[in-house]
Scaffold this active site. Structure first.
Site, PDB file in Angstrom:
ATOM      1  N   HIS A  17      28.312  58.323  22.387  1.00 35.02           N
ATOM      2  CA  HIS A  17      27.490  57.139  22.157  1.00 35.02           C
ATOM      3  C   HIS A  17      26.254  57.192  23.058  1.00 35.02           C
ATOM      4  O   HIS A  17      26.075  58.147  23.815  1.00 35.02           O
ATOM      5  CB  HIS A  17      28.293  55.845  22.331  1.00 35.02           C
ATOM      6  CG  HIS A  17      28.838  55.624  23.708  1.00 35.02           C
ATOM      7  ND1 HIS A  17      28.041  55.347  24.796  1.00 35.02           N
ATOM      8  CD2 HIS A  17      30.106  55.650  24.184  1.00 35.02           C
ATOM      9  CE1 HIS A  17      28.781  55.189  25.865  1.00 35.02           C
ATOM     10  NE2 HIS A  17      30.053  55.389  25.527  1.00 35.02           N
ATOM     11  N   HIS A  20      26.270  58.253  26.753  1.00 39.72           N
ATOM     12  CA  HIS A  20      26.348  59.692  27.035  1.00 39.72           C
ATOM     13  C   HIS A  20      24.979  60.348  26.830  1.00 39.72           C
ATOM     14  O   HIS A  20      24.556  61.204  27.611  1.00 39.72           O
ATOM     15  CB  HIS A  20      27.361  60.379  26.107  1.00 39.72           C
ATOM     16  CG  HIS A  20      28.720  59.742  26.127  1.00 39.72           C
ATOM     17  ND1 HIS A  20      29.354  59.310  24.997  1.00 39.72           N
ATOM     18  CD2 HIS A  20      29.547  59.453  27.156  1.00 39.72           C
ATOM     19  CE1 HIS A  20      30.527  58.793  25.321  1.00 39.72           C
ATOM     20  NE2 HIS A  20      30.665  58.862  26.626  1.00 39.72           N
ATOM     21  N   CYS A 125      45.062  52.851  35.503  1.00 40.26           N
ATOM     22  CA  CYS A 125      44.402  52.588  34.215  1.00 40.26           C
ATOM     23  C   CYS A 125      44.358  53.901  33.438  1.00 40.26           C
ATOM     24  O   CYS A 125      43.670  54.842  33.854  1.00 40.26           O
ATOM     25  CB  CYS A 125      42.985  52.053  34.385  1.00 40.26           C
ATOM     26  SG  CYS A 125      42.099  51.998  32.792  1.00 40.26           S
ATOM     27  N   CYS A 128      40.724  55.007  32.480  1.00 41.42           N
ATOM     28  CA  CYS A 128      39.938  55.600  33.566  1.00 41.42           C
ATOM     29  C   CYS A 128      40.625  56.867  34.077  1.00 41.42           C
ATOM     30  O   CYS A 128      40.008  57.637  34.802  1.00 41.42           O
ATOM     31  CB  CYS A 128      39.829  54.667  34.769  1.00 41.42           C
ATOM     32  SG  CYS A 128      38.919  53.166  34.506  1.00 41.42           S
ATOM     33  N   CYS A 143      42.137  46.224  34.307  1.00 44.20           N
ATOM     34  CA  CYS A 143      41.099  47.160  34.734  1.00 44.20           C
ATOM     35  C   CYS A 143      39.749  46.448  34.643  1.00 44.20           C
ATOM     36  O   CYS A 143      39.421  45.877  33.595  1.00 44.20           O
ATOM     37  CB  CYS A 143      41.101  48.382  33.811  1.00 44.20           C
ATOM     38  SG  CYS A 143      39.632  49.406  34.033  1.00 44.20           S
ATOM     39  N   HIS A 146      37.765  48.432  31.707  1.00 54.07           N
ATOM     40  CA  HIS A 146      38.263  48.439  30.333  1.00 54.07           C
ATOM     41  C   HIS A 146      38.969  47.145  29.911  1.00 54.07           C
ATOM     42  O   HIS A 146      39.312  46.985  28.743  1.00 54.07           O
ATOM     43  CB  HIS A 146      39.197  49.636  30.130  1.00 54.07           C
ATOM     44  CG  HIS A 146      38.482  50.959  30.241  1.00 54.07           C
ATOM     45  ND1 HIS A 146      38.499  51.715  31.376  1.00 54.07           N
ATOM     46  CD2 HIS A 146      37.691  51.611  29.360  1.00 54.07           C
ATOM     47  CE1 HIS A 146      37.764  52.808  31.189  1.00 54.07           C
ATOM     48  NE2 HIS A 146      37.257  52.763  29.982  1.00 54.07           N
ATOM     49  N   LYS A 304      28.918  46.818  29.517  1.00 53.88           N
ATOM     50  CA  LYS A 304      28.732  48.254  29.472  1.00 53.88           C
ATOM     51  C   LYS A 304      28.979  48.721  28.047  1.00 53.88           C
ATOM     52  O   LYS A 304      29.947  48.314  27.409  1.00 53.88           O
ATOM     53  CB  LYS A 304      29.756  48.921  30.401  1.00 53.88           C
ATOM     54  CG  LYS A 304      29.714  50.436  30.335  1.00 53.88           C
ATOM     55  CD  LYS A 304      30.951  51.059  30.963  1.00 53.88           C
ATOM     56  CE  LYS A 304      30.902  52.570  30.823  1.00 53.88           C
ATOM     57  NZ  LYS A 304      32.208  53.207  31.013  1.00 53.88           N
ATOM     58  N   LYS A 307      32.695  52.943  23.782  1.00 55.89           N
ATOM     59  CA  LYS A 307      33.400  53.036  22.508  1.00 55.89           C
ATOM     60  C   LYS A 307      34.596  52.092  22.490  1.00 55.89           C
ATOM     61  O   LYS A 307      34.844  51.418  21.505  1.00 55.89           O
ATOM     62  CB  LYS A 307      33.863  54.486  22.304  1.00 55.89           C
ATOM     63  CG  LYS A 307      34.399  54.762  20.924  1.00 55.89           C
ATOM     64  CD  LYS A 307      33.284  54.962  19.931  1.00 55.89           C
ATOM     65  CE  LYS A 307      33.853  55.106  18.519  1.00 55.89           C
ATOM     66  NZ  LYS A 307      32.782  55.168  17.537  1.00 55.89           N
TER      67      LYS A 307
HETATM   68  N1  MSP Z   1      35.064  62.651  31.958  1.00 59.49           N
HETATM   69  C1  MSP Z   1      34.564  61.790  32.962  1.00 59.49           C
HETATM   70  C2  MSP Z   1      33.513  62.475  33.821  1.00 59.49           C
HETATM   71  C3  MSP Z   1      33.984  63.721  34.503  1.00 59.49           C
HETATM   72  S1  MSP Z   1      32.687  64.486  35.390  1.00 59.49           S
HETATM   73  C4  MSP Z   1      33.423  65.652  36.293  1.00 59.49           C
HETATM   74  C5  MSP Z   1      33.944  60.565  32.307  1.00 59.49           C
HETATM   75  N2  MSP Z   1      33.584  60.707  31.038  1.00 59.49           N
HETATM   76  S2  MSP Z   1      32.947  59.557  30.145  1.00 59.49           S
HETATM   77  O1  MSP Z   1      32.696  60.151  28.865  1.00 59.49           O
HETATM   78  O2  MSP Z   1      33.758  58.396  30.157  1.00 59.49           O
HETATM   79  O3  MSP Z   1      31.622  59.137  30.826  1.00 59.49           O
HETATM   80  C6  MSP Z   1      30.671  60.102  31.123  1.00 59.49           C
HETATM   81  C7  MSP Z   1      29.428  59.472  31.657  1.00 59.49           C
HETATM   82  O4  MSP Z   1      28.823  58.643  30.693  1.00 59.49           O
HETATM   83  C8  MSP Z   1      29.675  58.615  32.902  1.00 59.49           C
HETATM   84  O5  MSP Z   1      28.720  58.950  33.877  1.00 59.49           O
HETATM   85  C9  MSP Z   1      29.436  57.243  32.444  1.00 59.49           C
HETATM   86  O6  MSP Z   1      28.897  56.438  33.441  1.00 59.49           O
HETATM   87  C10 MSP Z   1      28.390  57.491  31.356  1.00 59.49           C
HETATM   88  N3  MSP Z   1      28.357  56.359  30.509  1.00 59.49           N
HETATM   89  C11 MSP Z   1      29.342  55.916  29.682  1.00 59.49           C
HETATM   90  N4  MSP Z   1      28.944  54.728  29.188  1.00 59.49           N
HETATM   91  C12 MSP Z   1      27.742  54.382  29.728  1.00 59.49           C
HETATM   92  C13 MSP Z   1      26.814  53.380  29.481  1.00 59.49           C
HETATM   93  N5  MSP Z   1      27.058  52.360  28.695  1.00 59.49           N
HETATM   94  N6  MSP Z   1      25.603  53.489  30.076  1.00 59.49           N
HETATM   95  C14 MSP Z   1      25.236  54.582  30.791  1.00 59.49           C
HETATM   96  N7  MSP Z   1      26.090  55.521  31.022  1.00 59.49           N
HETATM   97  C15 MSP Z   1      27.441  55.318  30.746  1.00 59.49           C
HETATM   98  O7  MSP Z   1      33.765  59.580  32.973  1.00 59.49           O
END
Ligand code: MSP
Length: 511
Positions: A17, A20, A125, A128, A143, A146, A304, A307
């Site tokens: 999304h 990412h 969680c 997380c 959490c 979440h 935030k 998904k």
């Molecule tokens: N798999 C772990 C990271 C491991 S790194 C060794 C993880 N994955 S994640 O897919 O949940 O999130 C990855 C990144 O996307 C995180 O830095 C998270 O902050 C970022 N984002 C997820 N949703 C976000 C927003 N809504 N806004 C900005 N970034 C956010 O955590």
């Protein structure tokens, strides 16, 4: 000089999304900028495929974790080029070379005396994949991220002796104030360390979806340790980036690029990257990264974007309608890297229309059209207008300095102020008036070449943010070189321009 930038590796429990896309775009802007500076650059992104979040999601869908991982890793892998991201490698934590490296490093951490056996009990969680401390738990044992109920977990684990690094981490933070940025995040990490570090579980017993622990195959490594090591393991098996491979048959990327220059992360994963990660590297006797930069969240309706909360903006849909550059621009301009920021379709369309289409797109098409109309496309030779020197001198250096500190929004603003300056210049000089008066031919010459050169200079600086559009525009200006050394206003020589279709067509936003 070498520059190594990473994004977090993304969980494959759901589709990509905009949150990412945000980190990937930011890392790409930095990678491209450093390539412009002629540095050896490595830009890494990828997917985090083990652990409970993925195992649970697969279970719910009735597929194996590997099947789910394969399917979603493809979607993340496909997203990168669609965003215009120029990552040099895409790591998957199910890559056998990564898994072997994790086993090797963590066995070394154990050999060094930082692993022991014990029992863990705490509030957990599964989304997380993290145990929560008492002060991190929301009302109703939920959490805070979440909003789901935490589970009480008790299990036999091997522990990582995080507490042994209390003093060394405090010393690290005292010596290197730029280890974590922005400053508020540095303070947050430091106060977590100062509150007293407790040992953390390194392995899971109940889970099978993970990297097997080599000294006890009843266990797999806790997903965070497996995941963090991606930043290091990737360099041991990724192919050399283009341009570097020519120098030696088998280039050791670890030697060239370790330690990482910048880990870009979201604020939710601060503790792992600013506390566990440096401690783990110390335990394995590896060098520490130079900087961890922590960005905020993209928010929709104040929450935030995620998904699991169901409030996502689909980056694929935005790109299809407006192009990747428009998305990159919007995110980098509207949400200052490091802060939280709301995103909305209305704000996106506003930026697209007023800044990309009007301020940059019109400036480009109008300048080129005037050179074609008044000078048959030939750019008059001579010096640029000294009246603009004050505004433009030193700009590439200022932009570089901002980007060195990962201030991507501020760097873009430096450039954009000059886009606006050039627009004012057109209005002030009114070339269409000059064209009516033969006695003013030299003035018109100067205005036209100043516009062409100003555009060129700004477009080189914009290239990391708007790579596809910048390349089109530079091609139309007959000056395709994007190296920063030639970016200074007045440093280029443009001979001819050629017609260009609207860079940011307006009818798209009405589609
Ligand atoms: N798999 C772990 C990271 C491991 S790194 C060794 C993880 N994955 S994640 O897919 O949940 O999130 C990855 C990144 O996307 C995180 O830095 C998270 O902050 C970022 N984002 C997820 N949703 C976000 C927003 N809504 N806004 C900005 N970034 C956010 O955590």
């Amino acid at each position: 000089m070498s520059f190594y930038v990473t994004t977090p590796i993304y969980y494959v429990n759901a589709a990509p999304h905009l949150g990412h896309a945000y980190t990937t775009i930011a890392a790409d802007v930095m990678a491209r900028h450093h390539r412009q500076r002629g540095e050896a650059v490595f830009f890494l992104t990828g997917t985090d495929e083990h652990g409970e979040p993925v195992a649970d999601a697969a279970h719910a869908l009735g597929v194996t974790p590997q099947e789910l991982a394969d399917k979603n890793a493809e979607r993340f892998k496909a997203l990168a080029p669609q965003l215009g991201a120029s990552n040099d490698f895409f790591i998957r934590t199910t890559d056998p070379q990564h898994m072997a490296k994790v086993q090797e490093i963590l066995a070394r951490v154990r050999d060094n005396g930082f692993v022991y056996e014990g029992t863990y009990e705490g509030w957990y969680c599964p989304r997380c994949a993290d145990f929560k401390a008492e002060n991190e738990i929301d009302e109703g044992r939920r959490c805070p991220i979440h909003h789901i109920e935490l589970t009480r977990e008790q299990e036999d684990s091997y522990f990582f002796r995080l507490s042994a690094f209390q003093e060394r981490l405090e010393a690290l933070y005292a010596e290197r104030e730029d280890f974590v940025a922005p400053g508020t995040r540095y303070n947050e990490a430091l106060s977590f360390i100062r509150s007293g570090l407790r040992d953390v579980p390194l392995t899971r017993h109940k889970l099978t979806w993970g990297v097997p622990v080599p000294w006890d195959t009843e266990h797999v490594f806790y997903v965070w340790f497996d995941a963090l090591l991606n930043y290091y393991s990737a360099l041991s098996y990724a192919p050399a980036p283009a341009g570097l491979e020519a120098e030696g048959a088998q280039l050791d990327l670890t030697q060239t690029f370790w330690p990482a220059t910048y880990h870009l992360i979201g604020k939710d994963i601060l503790r792992f990257h600013t506390v566990y990660w440096p401690a783990l590297l110390m335990a394995a006797e590896l060098e520490l990264p130079e900087h961890v930069f922590v960005h905020g969240f993209l928010l929709m309706d104040g929450e935030k974007m995620s998904k699991s909360l169901g409030n996502v903006l689909d980056p694929f849909a935005v790109i299809e309608r407006f192009g990747a550059d428009a998305l990159r621009f919007y995110l980098m301009r509207d949400v200052p890297l490091g802060q939280d920021g709301s995103v909305s379709t209305a704000a996106f369309e506003q930026r697209y229309e007023s800044e990309l289409a009007n301020e940059l797109g019109n400036l480009a098409s109008r300048s080129i059209a005037m050179i074609e109309r008044y000078r048959d496309g030939a750019v008059p030779s001579g010096d640029v207008d000294p009246a603009l020197r004050e505004d433009f001198d030193g700009l590439p250096e200022r932009v570089s300095a901002r980007l060195d500190g990962a201030e991507l929004t501020a760097a873009l603003d430096e450039i954009w102020q000059r886009v606006r300056r050039l627009n004012r210049y057109v209005e002030e000089q009114a070339p269409w008036q000059l064209a009516k008066d033969d006695a003013r031919a030299e003035d018109l010459d100067r205005v036209l070449r100043t516009l062409a050169e100003g555009l060129r200079s700004l477009t080189v600086l914009l290239w990391p943010y708007l790579p596809a559009s910048a390349e089109r525009l530079l091609a139309a200006l007959g000056a395709p070189d994007v190296s920063l050394g030639g970016a200074a206003f007045g440093a280029g020589t443009i001979e001819r321009v050629s017609a260009i279709e609207a860079l940011f067509p307006k009818d798209r936003s009405a589609a």
